[in-house]
Design a protein around this motif. Structure first.
Motif, PDB file in Angstrom:
ATOM      1  N   GLY A 101       2.542  -3.468  -5.585  1.00  0.00           N
ATOM      2  CA  GLY A 101       1.620  -2.360  -5.311  1.00  0.00           C
ATOM      3  C   GLY A 101       1.745  -1.269  -6.361  1.00  0.00           C
ATOM      4  N   VAL A 102       2.981  -0.922  -6.710  1.00  0.00           N
ATOM      5  CA  VAL A 102       3.202   0.088  -7.760  1.00  0.00           C
ATOM      6  C   VAL A 102       2.686  -0.436  -9.099  1.00  0.00           C
ATOM      7  CG1 VAL A 102       4.950   1.409  -9.017  1.00  0.00           C
ATOM      8  CG2 VAL A 102       5.177   1.080  -6.537  1.00  0.00           C
ATOM      9  N   TYR A 103       2.968  -1.698  -9.359  1.00  0.00           N
ATOM     10  CA  TYR A 103       2.511  -2.331 -10.612  1.00  0.00           C
ATOM     11  C   TYR A 103       0.988  -2.227 -10.736  1.00  0.00           C
ATOM     12  CZ  TYR A 103       1.701  -6.220 -13.891  1.00  0.00           C
ATOM     13  OH  TYR A 103       1.295  -6.997 -14.948  1.00  0.00           O
ATOM     14  N   GLY A 134       0.810  -1.221   0.000  1.00  0.00           N
ATOM     15  CA  GLY A 134       0.000   0.000   0.000  1.00  0.00           C
ATOM     16  C   GLY A 134       0.835   1.259   0.000  1.00  0.00           C
ATOM     17  N   ARG A 135       0.126   2.351   0.130  1.00  0.00           N
ATOM     18  CA  ARG A 135       0.783   3.657   0.125  1.00  0.00           C
ATOM     19  C   ARG A 135       1.504   3.921   1.434  1.00  0.00           C
ATOM     20  NH1 ARG A 135      -2.026   6.967  -3.560  1.00  0.00           N
ATOM     21  NH2 ARG A 135      -2.574   5.656  -5.347  1.00  0.00           N
ATOM     22  N   ARG A 136       2.541   4.714   1.335  1.00  0.00           N
ATOM     23  CA  ARG A 136       3.231   5.252   2.502  1.00  0.00           C
ATOM     24  C   ARG A 136       2.343   6.329   3.121  1.00  0.00           C
ATOM     25  NH1 ARG A 136       8.554   6.552   3.584  1.00  0.00           N
ATOM     26  NH2 ARG A 136       9.257   5.640   1.621  1.00  0.00           N
ATOM     27  N   ASP A 137       2.298   6.354   4.441  1.00  0.00           N
ATOM     28  CA  ASP A 137       1.596   7.463   5.098  1.00  0.00           C
ATOM     29  C   ASP A 137       2.434   8.736   4.927  1.00  0.00           C
ATOM     30  OD1 ASP A 137      -0.358   8.753   6.809  1.00  0.00           O
ATOM     31  OD2 ASP A 137       1.253   8.830   8.295  1.00  0.00           O
ATOM     32  N   SER A 138       1.772   9.813   4.576  1.00  0.00           N
ATOM     33  CA  SER A 138       2.454  11.109   4.464  1.00  0.00           C
ATOM     34  C   SER A 138       1.383  12.185   4.472  1.00  0.00           C
ATOM     35  CB  SER A 138       3.257  11.207   3.164  1.00  0.00           C
ATOM     36  OG  SER A 138       2.387  11.326   2.052  1.00  0.00           O
ATOM     37  N   PRO A 157       6.102  -7.303  -2.590  1.00  0.00           N
ATOM     38  CA  PRO A 157       4.813  -6.642  -2.358  1.00  0.00           C
ATOM     39  C   PRO A 157       4.813  -5.143  -2.703  1.00  0.00           C
ATOM     40  CG  PRO A 157       5.295  -8.140  -0.560  1.00  0.00           C
ATOM     41  CD  PRO A 157       6.530  -8.092  -1.414  1.00  0.00           C
ATOM     42  N   LYS A 158       5.914  -4.460  -2.429  1.00  0.00           N
ATOM     43  CA  LYS A 158       5.957  -3.021  -2.733  1.00  0.00           C
ATOM     44  C   LYS A 158       5.914  -2.787  -4.243  1.00  0.00           C
ATOM     45  CE  LYS A 158       8.645   1.197  -1.794  1.00  0.00           C
ATOM     46  NZ  LYS A 158       9.847   1.749  -1.114  1.00  0.00           N
TER      47      LYS A 158
END
Ligand code: XIL
Length: 298
Positions: free
Chosen positions: A182-184, A136-140, A178-179
């Motif tokens: 997610g981008v894919y 998933g996305r990074r929290d920011s 997994p990262k």
């Protein structure tokens, strides 16, 4: 060819380096940049804190120095980066909600407009995915403005500079994990919905070895209909750095949509990775074995 840029060019690719304004009066450094690379990227000078130090007051002085140097030498320029959770100006760091979203879109629009026609590929969004297994996305602060912030940034960048290739750029997406998946999935979704994305940048900050599935991971992204670029390459010096660099070149040449490679610095002493000696030239500017293997693999 006898230089990295020339040889890459013969293979239909570019070979670039990250450079910094603070070293543009270092003759050894600039001699290498002039000679070897046909693309440059600003190591820090086009980041959000550099280009918009105060809200709606833009400063392109240092970014322009790099772009004008490149234009004068006939080199291409990568743009790095329009939106990132790090190296944000102070005023942006504590913003949220609609105000931050509007500030983000204004930033993307103004910076991409300033450089319109001069950037071959923009890292529109940098490092927005989380490490680990979530995919998933990074929290920011940017993520908290809504999950659609990435596509909003890409649409604003396309409107401002329709000629630039628009890239998503990240680290630890160099292998199938997994990262990267997610981008894919995001890129696949963007292509399906017509969100303007043209390329994915694989930072490729490596330890002493290259992932065995590097090439197949680049290929799966290319198969989505985007270009892939190796954007911030550096490889820690171990027993076989020259071989590792050769493998990176072979992976890119093995994927027809891999359009170029950028190393993140010039000499080992210029690297952000202190003590890793991860680049192609030693501190004195001499070509390392990794340089020779890279040139020979092109
Ligand atoms: C690094 C620069 O090399 C350093 O000079 C700076 O202090 C921090 O940022 N991923 C990125 C780059 O996308 O912007 C980072 O550059 C390295 C990691």
């Amino acid at each position: 060819g006898t230089t990295l840029g020339q040889s890459a060019n013969e293979r239909g690719r570019y070979f670039g380096a990250a450079i910094t304004v603070g070293k543009m009066n270092d003759g050894t450094y600039m001699g290498i940049v002039d000679r070897e690379f046909d693309s440059v990227v600003a190591e820090n000078e086009m980041k959000m804190d550099a280009t918009e130090p105060n809200q709606n007051q833009f400063n392109f002085t240092n970014g322009d120095r790099i772009v004008n140097y490149a234009i004068g030498k006939g080199k291409k320029v990568r743009g790095h980066t329009l939106a990132w959770h790090a190296q944000q100006p102070g005023w942006m760091q504590n913003m949220s909600g609609t105000a931050l979203r509007n500030a983000l879109i204004n930033h993307v629009t103004r910076v991409a407009t300033h450089y319109r026609g001069k950037i071959h590929s923009w890292d529109v969004v940098n490092e927005a995915f989380a490490d680990g297994n979530s995919g998933g996305r990074r929290d920011s602060n940017l993520q908290r403005t809504g999950n659609d912030w990435i596509e909003a940034a890409f649409r604003a960048a396309r409107a401002a500079d329709p000629g630039a290739k628009l890239c998503y750029n990240d680290y630890n997406i160099d292998s199938i994990n997994p990262k990267s998946t997610g981008v894919y999935n995001m890129v696949r979704d963007f292509k399906a919905r017509g969100v303007p994305i043209d390329c994915v940048g694989f930072q490729s900050h490596f330890g002493t070895t290259i992932p065995g599935d590097y090439r197949s991971n680049l290929q799966r992204f290319a198969d989505l209909g985007v270009d892939v670029q190796i954007t911030e390459l550096d490889i820690e010096q171990g027993s076989n750095q020259a071989n590792a660099y050769r493998q990176v070149v072979e992976a890119c040449l093995g994927v027809s949509r891999c359009t170029g490679i950028t190393v993140w610095g010039v000499r080992d002493t210029d690297s952000w990775r202190t003590g890793a000696n991860p680049l192609l030239f030693d501190g004195a500017g001499n070509k390392k074995p990794a340089y020779t293997s890279t040139l020979n693999a092109l």
